[in-house]
Design an enzyme around this catalytic site. Sequence first.
Site, PDB file in Angstrom:
ATOM      1  N   ASN A   9       0.877  -1.172   0.000  1.00 50.06           N
ATOM      2  CA  ASN A   9       0.000   0.000   0.000  1.00 50.06           C
ATOM      3  C   ASN A   9       0.915   1.224   0.000  1.00 50.06           C
ATOM      4  OD1 ASN A   9      -1.781   2.058   0.525  1.00 50.06           O
ATOM      5  ND2 ASN A   9      -2.332   1.352   2.588  1.00 50.06           N
ATOM      6  N   LYS A  11       0.226   4.249  -0.379  1.00 52.03           N
ATOM      7  CA  LYS A  11      -0.406   5.454   0.191  1.00 52.03           C
ATOM      8  C   LYS A  11      -0.133   6.671  -0.699  1.00 52.03           C
ATOM      9  CE  LYS A  11      -0.245   3.282   4.684  1.00 52.03           C
ATOM     10  NZ  LYS A  11      -0.283   3.396   6.129  1.00 52.03           N
ATOM     11  N   HIS A  95      -9.661   1.231   4.427  1.00 51.18           N
ATOM     12  CA  HIS A  95      -8.417   1.386   5.182  1.00 51.18           C
ATOM     13  C   HIS A  95      -8.667   2.337   6.357  1.00 51.18           C
ATOM     14  CE1 HIS A  95      -4.358   2.615   6.250  1.00 51.18           C
ATOM     15  NE2 HIS A  95      -3.951   1.492   5.689  1.00 51.18           N
ATOM     16  N   GLU A  97      -7.078   4.725   7.505  1.00 53.30           N
ATOM     17  CA  GLU A  97      -6.859   6.155   7.206  1.00 53.30           C
ATOM     18  C   GLU A  97      -8.067   6.743   6.478  1.00 53.30           C
ATOM     19  OE1 GLU A  97      -3.031   5.618   5.356  1.00 53.30           O
ATOM     20  OE2 GLU A  97      -2.216   5.068   7.317  1.00 53.30           O
ATOM     21  N   GLU A 167      -5.691  -4.813  10.422  1.00 55.04           N
ATOM     22  CA  GLU A 167      -4.677  -3.782  10.652  1.00 55.04           C
ATOM     23  C   GLU A 167      -4.998  -3.027  11.933  1.00 55.04           C
ATOM     24  OE1 GLU A 167      -2.581  -2.665   6.722  1.00 55.04           O
ATOM     25  OE2 GLU A 167      -4.341  -1.391   6.916  1.00 55.04           O
ATOM     26  N   GLY A 173       2.155   2.384  10.782  1.00 56.42           N
ATOM     27  CA  GLY A 173       3.106   3.482  10.643  1.00 56.42           C
ATOM     28  C   GLY A 173       3.756   3.900  11.957  1.00 56.42           C
ATOM     29  N   SER A 213       3.062  -2.010  10.468  1.00 58.26           N
ATOM     30  CA  SER A 213       4.507  -2.106  10.714  1.00 58.26           C
ATOM     31  C   SER A 213       5.068  -3.499  10.438  1.00 58.26           C
ATOM     32  CB  SER A 213       4.851  -1.644  12.134  1.00 58.26           C
ATOM     33  OG  SER A 213       4.482  -0.281  12.301  1.00 58.26           O
TER      34      SER A 213
END
Length: 251
Positions: A9, A11, A95, A97, A167, A173, A213
């Site tokens: 991904n 991003k 996702h 985010e 996730e 991150g 991560s």
Amino acid sequence: MRKKIIAGNWKMNKLIGDAVELASALKAKVADRTDVEVVVCPTFTALKSVGDVVAGSQVKLGSQNMHWEKDGAFTGEISADMLRDTGCQYVILGHSERRQFFGETDAGVNRKVKVALTANLTPIVCVGETLEEREANKTEDVVTTQVTKSLAGLDETSFRRIVVAYEPVWAIGTGRTASPAQAQEVHALIRKVLSKMCNPGAAQAVRIQYGGSMKPANAKELMAQPDIDGGLIGGAALDAASFLAIVDAAV
Ligand code: PGA
């Protein structure tokens, strides 16, 4: 036996030139890899260029989002057919985010999942709890609700085609990874929920990726868990060597 699936991904990173360069490097290195599925998900602007590079190779193309409508007055949105047009076979949906910064809901994700399947795109459906939710012992409730609502109303054929990505938001991150045991516990829960929603056979067929991560140093141990069928990789997917090391760790 579920084939492991490693998806990068990217991003909101990489201009077209850099995206093409990374895709070319991956394509060369995974040319004979049929034992693991490799997917890259660049930004919308790089999809077509990367799609042209990886066409016909072992590297598959995915998008990071899409809209649920087919076409029309939806300024700034991209449809499933438009993604297919660039060579996409996968689409990341829901996702964290997107949920956190763009107000995406399980109901919206559910609409997108159905449209993606109809357009012959494989949805990678993301779920996961925040740190606050984990600390309040709500992980099971939160993940169960997300899976149930995001995948509501699918028939068995559809169930068998989807990929789920667990996730934990606190691991994305942050450099903080779920331990293999923590991740396995939630992956097993997700499979149990899928089994109840559809049937045990279909639940066994669904690939459940871990994301948050994941890196070369922890990938092998995570993917050695019985219900962890690959990874959705953010930061470590931006570099060919680290992404390829994770691909290697999958088999
Ligand atoms: P990360 O991101 O690997 O950088 O934690 C994973 C993701 O958000 O998909």
